[in-house]
Design a protein around this motif. Structure first.
Motif, PDB file in Angstrom:
ATOM      1  N   ARG A 110      10.758  48.218   0.739  1.00 16.46           N
ATOM      2  CA  ARG A 110       9.482  48.422  -0.279  1.00 16.46           C
ATOM      3  C   ARG A 110       9.178  49.366  -1.082  1.00 16.46           C
ATOM      4  O   ARG A 110       8.470  50.018  -0.319  1.00 16.46           O
ATOM      5  CB  ARG A 110       8.674  47.420  -0.736  1.00 16.46           C
ATOM      6  CG  ARG A 110       9.317  45.946  -0.572  1.00 16.46           C
ATOM      7  CD  ARG A 110       9.677  45.295  -1.930  1.00 16.46           C
ATOM      8  NE  ARG A 110       8.838  45.666  -2.807  1.00 16.46           N
ATOM      9  CZ  ARG A 110       9.504  45.005  -4.687  1.00 16.46           C
ATOM     10  NH1 ARG A 110      10.125  44.633  -4.398  1.00 16.46           N
ATOM     11  NH2 ARG A 110       8.514  45.759  -5.206  1.00 16.46           N
ATOM     12  N   LEU A 111       9.790  49.997  -1.855  1.00 13.72           N
ATOM     13  CA  LEU A 111       9.254  51.882  -2.514  1.00 13.72           C
ATOM     14  C   LEU A 111       7.761  51.763  -2.603  1.00 13.72           C
ATOM     15  O   LEU A 111       7.391  52.825  -1.988  1.00 13.72           O
ATOM     16  CB  LEU A 111       9.747  52.056  -3.607  1.00 13.72           C
ATOM     17  CG  LEU A 111       9.341  53.135  -4.307  1.00 13.72           C
ATOM     18  CD1 LEU A 111       9.307  54.722  -3.423  1.00 13.72           C
ATOM     19  CD2 LEU A 111       9.265  53.253  -5.399  1.00 13.72           C
ATOM     20  N   LEU A 152      18.803  54.185  -0.291  1.00 11.70           N
ATOM     21  CA  LEU A 152      18.420  53.467  -0.778  1.00 11.70           C
ATOM     22  C   LEU A 152      17.093  54.199  -2.139  1.00 11.70           C
ATOM     23  O   LEU A 152      16.676  53.856  -3.151  1.00 11.70           O
ATOM     24  CB  LEU A 152      16.533  52.482  -0.306  1.00 11.70           C
ATOM     25  CG  LEU A 152      17.115  51.694  -0.086  1.00 11.70           C
ATOM     26  CD1 LEU A 152      15.873  50.781   1.095  1.00 11.70           C
ATOM     27  CD2 LEU A 152      17.239  50.072   0.010  1.00 11.70           C
ATOM     28  N   PHE A 153      16.828  55.448  -1.662  1.00 17.96           N
ATOM     29  CA  PHE A 153      15.543  56.664  -2.140  1.00 17.96           C
ATOM     30  C   PHE A 153      16.018  58.122  -2.398  1.00 17.96           C
ATOM     31  O   PHE A 153      15.616  58.598  -1.896  1.00 17.96           O
ATOM     32  CB  PHE A 153      14.044  56.222  -1.987  1.00 17.96           C
ATOM     33  CG  PHE A 153      13.689  54.786  -2.097  1.00 17.96           C
ATOM     34  CD1 PHE A 153      14.205  53.695  -3.054  1.00 17.96           C
ATOM     35  CD2 PHE A 153      12.853  54.860  -1.268  1.00 17.96           C
ATOM     36  CE1 PHE A 153      13.268  52.860  -3.269  1.00 17.96           C
ATOM     37  CE2 PHE A 153      12.928  53.291  -0.980  1.00 17.96           C
ATOM     38  CZ  PHE A 153      12.774  52.493  -1.996  1.00 17.96           C
ATOM     39  N   PRO A 154      17.322  58.345  -2.652  1.00 19.90           N
ATOM     40  CA  PRO A 154      17.484  59.453  -2.333  1.00 19.90           C
ATOM     41  C   PRO A 154      17.430  60.581  -3.007  1.00 19.90           C
ATOM     42  O   PRO A 154      16.611  60.658  -4.056  1.00 19.90           O
ATOM     43  CB  PRO A 154      18.785  59.339  -3.259  1.00 19.90           C
ATOM     44  CG  PRO A 154      19.324  58.043  -4.194  1.00 19.90           C
ATOM     45  CD  PRO A 154      18.101  57.609  -3.480  1.00 19.90           C
ATOM     46  N   GLY A 155      16.576  61.754  -2.257  1.00 24.35           N
ATOM     47  CA  GLY A 155      15.702  62.747  -2.118  1.00 24.35           C
ATOM     48  C   GLY A 155      14.429  62.502  -1.610  1.00 24.35           C
ATOM     49  O   GLY A 155      13.512  64.028  -2.183  1.00 24.35           O
ATOM     50  N   LEU A 156      13.881  61.380  -2.032  1.00 20.02           N
ATOM     51  CA  LEU A 156      12.817  60.673  -1.543  1.00 20.02           C
ATOM     52  C   LEU A 156      11.532  61.898  -0.610  1.00 20.02           C
ATOM     53  O   LEU A 156      11.301  61.917  -0.382  1.00 20.02           O
ATOM     54  CB  LEU A 156      11.981  59.616  -1.806  1.00 20.02           C
ATOM     55  CG  LEU A 156      10.928  59.241  -1.724  1.00 20.02           C
ATOM     56  CD1 LEU A 156       9.807  59.733  -3.122  1.00 20.02           C
ATOM     57  CD2 LEU A 156      10.637  57.194  -1.463  1.00 20.02           C
ATOM     58  N   ALA A 174      11.701  65.109  -0.355  1.00 20.10           N
ATOM     59  CA  ALA A 174      10.410  65.610  -1.419  1.00 20.10           C
ATOM     60  C   ALA A 174       9.821  65.530  -0.626  1.00 20.10           C
ATOM     61  O   ALA A 174       8.880  66.684  -1.084  1.00 20.10           O
ATOM     62  CB  ALA A 174      10.950  64.672  -2.662  1.00 20.10           C
ATOM     63  N   VAL A 175       8.834  64.512  -0.100  1.00 23.38           N
ATOM     64  CA  VAL A 175       8.312  64.454   0.868  1.00 23.38           C
ATOM     65  C   VAL A 175       7.247  65.602   1.651  1.00 23.38           C
ATOM     66  O   VAL A 175       6.776  65.803   1.975  1.00 23.38           O
ATOM     67  CB  VAL A 175       7.786  62.802   1.192  1.00 23.38           C
ATOM     68  CG1 VAL A 175       6.553  62.932   1.124  1.00 23.38           C
ATOM     69  CG2 VAL A 175       7.532  61.869  -0.572  1.00 23.38           C
TER      70      VAL A 175
END
Lengths: 125, 125
Positions: free
Chosen positions: A19-20, A94-98, A101-102
């Motif tokens: 989960r995000l 699931l969350f490309p680039g996340l 970026a973090v």
DNA sequence: GCCGTACTACGATGCGTATCGTACGAGCAT
DNA sequence: ATGCTCGTACGATACGCATCGTAGTACGGC
């Protein structure tokens, strides 16, 4: 019965259980963010004792558990040690680039605050 | 003097006071993440009462305060209403790609959960 | 002036969690 | 086997915070 396999099983969420909000919450803690940055920098599996954290062993275990249960890292036993690895592929699917970026943001912030006393070593390539 | 001095002043962190951990923490809450997604979708300034949140007014005020104090949004009074806007440029200057990645991740997760099992109206236009 | 609307401030409350200490289990070295 | 190191489990504690209710302030319309 002495099972030859790992006596202690570690529970991980499957990819679609991640989960995000849990991921963001896991990364929002300074200690855990530092762990994740170190893991990304090394790029390989690291034991818990590799990290030099400003908390006790108990708290370290807690933080690794949060990271594992949120789906950010994967853990496996190897003898007495426990190896940790980022689940970069799952997170990126699931969350490309996340994650990138973090990590970049953490590096940028560290560089921004680190400048002013150190010369030559910015720590981020 | 253009008498732009509002009767009620709102404190915002300057760009270099924005901390990554605070931003992640602000975005880790479902209610606040929803607020941010709505604001990004509309792309313009929105009043607090625009949002239809599953919490009371008091809690809404609290969430907007967290978002403002973490540097995610900017707030200003206009009559009795209070307008909210994303600080996209500041966030992008500090943490390039982070906000986009989080928004895309939230959209992807919403879409993922919206298709397979019907549950509630989590409308994403 | 009066009232309704929009938002805020303050206190209370319950839950999550970050922290620690201590006791314990699993493996490796001697 | 004994002990050592690595990590876990469990209890305790303190703090943060998400939530609510109620009372209050600012602004606009009547």
């Amino acid at each position: 019965m002495t099972t030859t396999t790992s006596p202690r099983a570690l529970e991980h969420p499957t990819r679609d259980q991640i989960r995000l909000e849990a991921v963001l919450h896991a990364l929002a803690d300074p200690v855990r963010l530092r762990i994740v940055c170190d893991m990304a920098r090394e790029g390989t599996e690291l034991s818990c004792s590799y990290f030099d954290l400003p908390v006790t062993k108990s708290t370290t275990t807690h933080h690794f558990r949060v990271l594992r249960e949120s789906g950010v890292i994967q853990q496996m036993y190897r003898g007495t040690a426990k190896l940790n690895a980022l689940r970069g592929d799952d997170l990126d699917a699931l969350f490309p680039g996340l994650l990138d970026a973090v990590l970049a943001a953490a590096g940028a912030q560290a560089g921004r605050e680190g400048e002013g006393g150190r010369g030559g070593g910015d720590g981020v390539s």
